[in-house]
Design a protein around this motif. Structure first.
Motif, PDB file in Angstrom:
ATOM      1  N   LEU A 152      42.443  -0.419  39.774  1.00 20.68           N
ATOM      2  CA  LEU A 152      42.149  -1.148  39.315  1.00 20.68           C
ATOM      3  C   LEU A 152      43.464  -2.273  38.499  1.00 20.68           C
ATOM      4  O   LEU A 152      44.405  -2.110  38.698  1.00 20.68           O
ATOM      5  CB  LEU A 152      42.941  -0.285  37.374  1.00 20.68           C
ATOM      6  CG  LEU A 152      41.342   0.658  37.562  1.00 20.68           C
ATOM      7  CD1 LEU A 152      41.914   1.370  36.983  1.00 20.68           C
ATOM      8  CD2 LEU A 152      39.876   0.181  37.665  1.00 20.68           C
ATOM      9  N   GLU A 153      43.312  -3.803  38.053  1.00 24.37           N
ATOM     10  CA  GLU A 153      43.880  -4.417  38.386  1.00 24.37           C
ATOM     11  C   GLU A 153      43.946  -4.930  36.901  1.00 24.37           C
ATOM     12  O   GLU A 153      42.997  -5.729  36.058  1.00 24.37           O
ATOM     13  CB  GLU A 153      43.384  -6.107  38.865  1.00 24.37           C
ATOM     14  CG  GLU A 153      43.876  -5.361  40.666  1.00 24.37           C
ATOM     15  CD  GLU A 153      43.672  -6.516  41.542  1.00 24.37           C
ATOM     16  OE1 GLU A 153      43.792  -7.905  41.269  1.00 24.37           O
ATOM     17  OE2 GLU A 153      43.439  -6.366  42.537  1.00 24.37           O
ATOM     18  N   ASP A 154      44.572  -5.257  35.968  1.00 28.44           N
ATOM     19  CA  ASP A 154      45.067  -5.452  34.807  1.00 28.44           C
ATOM     20  C   ASP A 154      44.018  -4.919  33.698  1.00 28.44           C
ATOM     21  O   ASP A 154      43.389  -5.410  33.137  1.00 28.44           O
ATOM     22  CB  ASP A 154      44.910  -6.948  34.397  1.00 28.44           C
ATOM     23  CG  ASP A 154      46.143  -7.046  35.345  1.00 28.44           C
ATOM     24  OD1 ASP A 154      46.931  -6.918  35.531  1.00 28.44           O
ATOM     25  OD2 ASP A 154      45.767  -9.227  36.332  1.00 28.44           O
ATOM     26  N   GLU A 155      43.269  -4.253  34.209  1.00 32.85           N
ATOM     27  CA  GLU A 155      42.741  -3.506  32.665  1.00 32.85           C
ATOM     28  C   GLU A 155      42.593  -1.590  32.439  1.00 32.85           C
ATOM     29  O   GLU A 155      42.680  -1.197  33.910  1.00 32.85           O
ATOM     30  CB  GLU A 155      40.356  -3.274  33.845  1.00 32.85           C
ATOM     31  CG  GLU A 155      40.141  -5.149  32.965  1.00 32.85           C
ATOM     32  CD  GLU A 155      38.839  -5.781  33.613  1.00 32.85           C
ATOM     33  OE1 GLU A 155      37.852  -4.200  33.682  1.00 32.85           O
ATOM     34  OE2 GLU A 155      38.806  -6.063  34.251  1.00 32.85           O
ATOM     35  N   ALA A 156      42.118  -1.438  31.525  1.00 28.88           N
ATOM     36  CA  ALA A 156      41.922   0.126  31.575  1.00 28.88           C
ATOM     37  C   ALA A 156      41.079   0.927  32.676  1.00 28.88           C
ATOM     38  O   ALA A 156      39.665  -0.064  32.514  1.00 28.88           O
ATOM     39  CB  ALA A 156      41.565   0.426  30.180  1.00 28.88           C
ATOM     40  N   GLY A 157      41.198   2.225  33.486  1.00 19.71           N
ATOM     41  CA  GLY A 157      40.419   2.313  33.868  1.00 19.71           C
ATOM     42  C   GLY A 157      40.291   3.411  34.488  1.00 19.71           C
ATOM     43  O   GLY A 157      42.105   4.594  34.563  1.00 19.71           O
ATOM     44  N   VAL A 158      39.284   4.257  35.268  1.00 19.93           N
ATOM     45  CA  VAL A 158      38.933   5.526  35.739  1.00 19.93           C
ATOM     46  C   VAL A 158      40.186   5.016  37.113  1.00 19.93           C
ATOM     47  O   VAL A 158      39.553   4.751  38.111  1.00 19.93           O
ATOM     48  CB  VAL A 158      38.450   6.060  35.959  1.00 19.93           C
ATOM     49  CG1 VAL A 158      38.317   7.444  36.705  1.00 19.93           C
ATOM     50  CG2 VAL A 158      37.407   6.226  34.404  1.00 19.93           C
ATOM     51  N   VAL A 159      40.976   5.935  37.796  1.00 20.76           N
ATOM     52  CA  VAL A 159      41.431   5.828  38.688  1.00 20.76           C
ATOM     53  C   VAL A 159      40.714   7.032  39.888  1.00 20.76           C
ATOM     54  O   VAL A 159      40.833   6.653  41.236  1.00 20.76           O
ATOM     55  CB  VAL A 159      43.392   6.605  38.819  1.00 20.76           C
ATOM     56  CG1 VAL A 159      44.056   6.347  40.383  1.00 20.76           C
ATOM     57  CG2 VAL A 159      43.733   4.939  38.290  1.00 20.76           C
ATOM     58  N   ALA A 160      40.698   8.330  39.729  1.00 20.13           N
ATOM     59  CA  ALA A 160      40.347   8.984  39.769  1.00 20.13           C
ATOM     60  C   ALA A 160      39.923  10.387  39.618  1.00 20.13           C
ATOM     61  O   ALA A 160      40.258  10.194  38.363  1.00 20.13           O
ATOM     62  CB  ALA A 160      41.478   9.545  41.158  1.00 20.13           C
ATOM     63  N   VAL A 161      38.107  10.563  40.025  1.00 18.84           N
ATOM     64  CA  VAL A 161      38.191  12.279  39.499  1.00 18.84           C
ATOM     65  C   VAL A 161      38.326  13.807  39.632  1.00 18.84           C
ATOM     66  O   VAL A 161      38.197  13.270  40.808  1.00 18.84           O
ATOM     67  CB  VAL A 161      36.204  12.058  38.356  1.00 18.84           C
ATOM     68  CG1 VAL A 161      36.330  10.670  37.681  1.00 18.84           C
ATOM     69  CG2 VAL A 161      35.656  11.616  39.777  1.00 18.84           C
ATOM     70  N   SER A 162      38.372  14.678  39.483  1.00 16.02           N
ATOM     71  CA  SER A 162      38.827  15.964  39.878  1.00 16.02           C
ATOM     72  C   SER A 162      38.139  17.409  38.939  1.00 16.02           C
ATOM     73  O   SER A 162      37.579  17.087  37.825  1.00 16.02           O
ATOM     74  CB  SER A 162      39.748  16.395  39.611  1.00 16.02           C
ATOM     75  OG  SER A 162      41.027  14.955  40.704  1.00 16.02           O
ATOM     76  N   ARG A 163      37.254  18.157  39.621  1.00 14.62           N
ATOM     77  CA  ARG A 163      36.811  18.798  38.412  1.00 14.62           C
ATOM     78  C   ARG A 163      37.358  20.607  39.650  1.00 14.62           C
ATOM     79  O   ARG A 163      37.438  20.676  41.255  1.00 14.62           O
ATOM     80  CB  ARG A 163      35.107  19.153  38.640  1.00 14.62           C
ATOM     81  CG  ARG A 163      33.987  19.007  40.285  1.00 14.62           C
ATOM     82  CD  ARG A 163      32.783  19.273  39.594  1.00 14.62           C
ATOM     83  NE  ARG A 163      32.056  19.558  40.579  1.00 14.62           N
ATOM     84  CZ  ARG A 163      31.660  18.302  41.510  1.00 14.62           C
ATOM     85  NH1 ARG A 163      31.827  17.231  40.508  1.00 14.62           N
ATOM     86  NH2 ARG A 163      30.736  18.035  42.186  1.00 14.62           N
ATOM     87  N   ASP A 164      37.189  21.333  39.001  1.00  9.03           N
ATOM     88  CA  ASP A 164      37.263  23.275  40.314  1.00  9.03           C
ATOM     89  C   ASP A 164      36.242  23.960  39.001  1.00  9.03           C
ATOM     90  O   ASP A 164      36.227  24.211  37.683  1.00  9.03           O
ATOM     91  CB  ASP A 164      38.618  23.157  40.265  1.00  9.03           C
ATOM     92  CG  ASP A 164      38.931  24.452  41.262  1.00  9.03           C
ATOM     93  OD1 ASP A 164      37.613  25.125  40.953  1.00  9.03           O
ATOM     94  OD2 ASP A 164      39.774  24.788  41.524  1.00  9.03           O
ATOM     95  N   GLY A 165      35.653  24.778  40.313  1.00  6.97           N
ATOM     96  CA  GLY A 165      33.854  25.732  39.252  1.00  6.97           C
ATOM     97  C   GLY A 165      35.152  27.212  39.865  1.00  6.97           C
ATOM     98  O   GLY A 165      34.685  28.220  38.152  1.00  6.97           O
ATOM     99  N   GLU A 166      36.484  26.838  39.610  1.00  4.85           N
ATOM    100  CA  GLU A 166      37.393  28.233  39.002  1.00  4.85           C
ATOM    101  C   GLU A 166      38.658  27.751  38.337  1.00  4.85           C
ATOM    102  O   GLU A 166      38.655  26.813  38.654  1.00  4.85           O
ATOM    103  CB  GLU A 166      37.947  29.334  40.936  1.00  4.85           C
ATOM    104  CG  GLU A 166      36.538  28.729  41.758  1.00  4.85           C
ATOM    105  CD  GLU A 166      35.719  30.252  41.327  1.00  4.85           C
ATOM    106  OE1 GLU A 166      36.743  31.333  40.594  1.00  4.85           O
ATOM    107  OE2 GLU A 166      35.137  30.324  41.881  1.00  4.85           O
ATOM    108  N   HIS A 167      38.918  28.875  37.954  1.00  9.75           N
ATOM    109  CA  HIS A 167      39.883  28.871  36.957  1.00  9.75           C
ATOM    110  C   HIS A 167      41.266  28.368  37.960  1.00  9.75           C
ATOM    111  O   HIS A 167      42.166  29.568  38.119  1.00  9.75           O
ATOM    112  CB  HIS A 167      40.576  29.965  36.210  1.00  9.75           C
ATOM    113  CG  HIS A 167      39.654  30.065  34.889  1.00  9.75           C
ATOM    114  ND1 HIS A 167      39.718  28.577  33.661  1.00  9.75           N
ATOM    115  CD2 HIS A 167      38.633  30.328  35.069  1.00  9.75           C
ATOM    116  CE1 HIS A 167      38.775  29.106  33.411  1.00  9.75           C
ATOM    117  NE2 HIS A 167      38.513  29.816  34.233  1.00  9.75           N
ATOM    118  N   ARG A 168      42.419  27.270  38.650  1.00  6.25           N
ATOM    119  CA  ARG A 168      43.260  27.051  39.319  1.00  6.25           C
ATOM    120  C   ARG A 168      43.953  26.204  38.575  1.00  6.25           C
ATOM    121  O   ARG A 168      43.449  25.241  37.981  1.00  6.25           O
ATOM    122  CB  ARG A 168      42.574  26.680  40.967  1.00  6.25           C
ATOM    123  CG  ARG A 168      42.135  27.917  41.383  1.00  6.25           C
ATOM    124  CD  ARG A 168      41.917  27.233  43.185  1.00  6.25           C
ATOM    125  NE  ARG A 168      40.616  26.936  43.372  1.00  6.25           N
ATOM    126  CZ  ARG A 168      39.268  26.627  43.742  1.00  6.25           C
ATOM    127  NH1 ARG A 168      39.756  28.443  44.554  1.00  6.25           N
ATOM    128  NH2 ARG A 168      38.526  26.794  43.513  1.00  6.25           N
TER     129      ARG A 168
END
Length: 186
Positions: free
Chosen positions: A5-21
């Motif tokens: 991202l350049e000079d704007e608010a944004g999403v760098v990465a997305v993550s998930r996990d089906g287990e409680h880790r």
């Protein structure tokens, strides 16, 4: 998997996990479901899913459906000698360009073209951060100049409008109307 991202608010990465880790896997996209959280994530649900909170009262509403952390925190802890990558501190959405910790409770974050979350409060950093990397907890939980506890571990939110979120998506901040309440741990 990470968006630049350049000079704007944004999403760098997305993550998930089906287990409680503690850490979550970075993925190409996540699907947010209104009132539920992230499809396929262990913390999704209408009632609290965090293990210690379930043990106290499993009927509590889930105010922690989506966890967001600002990538600027990773830059800050890198200056102290720690290497932290997206998803490793358990967040679902890694952002850049949004002062997450400075937002008031109730702020709406529009993620990409569809999804929207409402900020409910601060993540309360815990011992698991030190279990992940020894000494890291003191970098994300400290004292402000006035002596108050400073929590830097991101914010928690609930899904208002579902949709798909990907790295590179823009974030639009919508502040609440009326008197603004500062964030508190949830």
């Amino acid at each position: 998997m990470s968006g630049e991202l350049e000079d704007e608010a944004g999403v760098v990465a997305v993550s998930r996990d089906g287990e409680h880790r503690f850490s979550k896997s970075v993925v190409d996209e996540v699907t947010l479901v209104a009132g539920w959280g992230i499809e396929g994530d262990a913390h999704a649900g209408t009632t609290v899913q965090h293990r210690s909170r379930v043990a106290r009262d499993p009927s509590q509403p889930n105010l922690r459906q989506v966890h967001l952390i600002h990538a600027e925190l990773f830059d800050e802890v890198a200056d102290a000698g720690y290497t932290v990558e997206p998803g490793q501190m358990g967040e679902n959405v890694t952002t850049r360009g949004v002062d997450l910790l400075g937002l008031p409770t109730g702020t709406l974050l529009h993620l990409g073209d569809e999804a929207c979350v409402r900020v409910t409060g601060l993540r309360n950093p815990c011992q698991q951060i030190n279990d992940f990397e020894s000494g890291l907890l003191r970098e994300v939980l400290g004292r402000a100049e006035d002596g108050s506890v400073e929590r830097k571990g991101g914010v928690m939110s609930v899904v208002v409008t579902g949709g798909t979120v990907r790295p590179g998506d823009r974030i639009r901040v919508e502040l609440p109307t009326g008197e603004r309440q500062p964030l508190a741990p949830v």
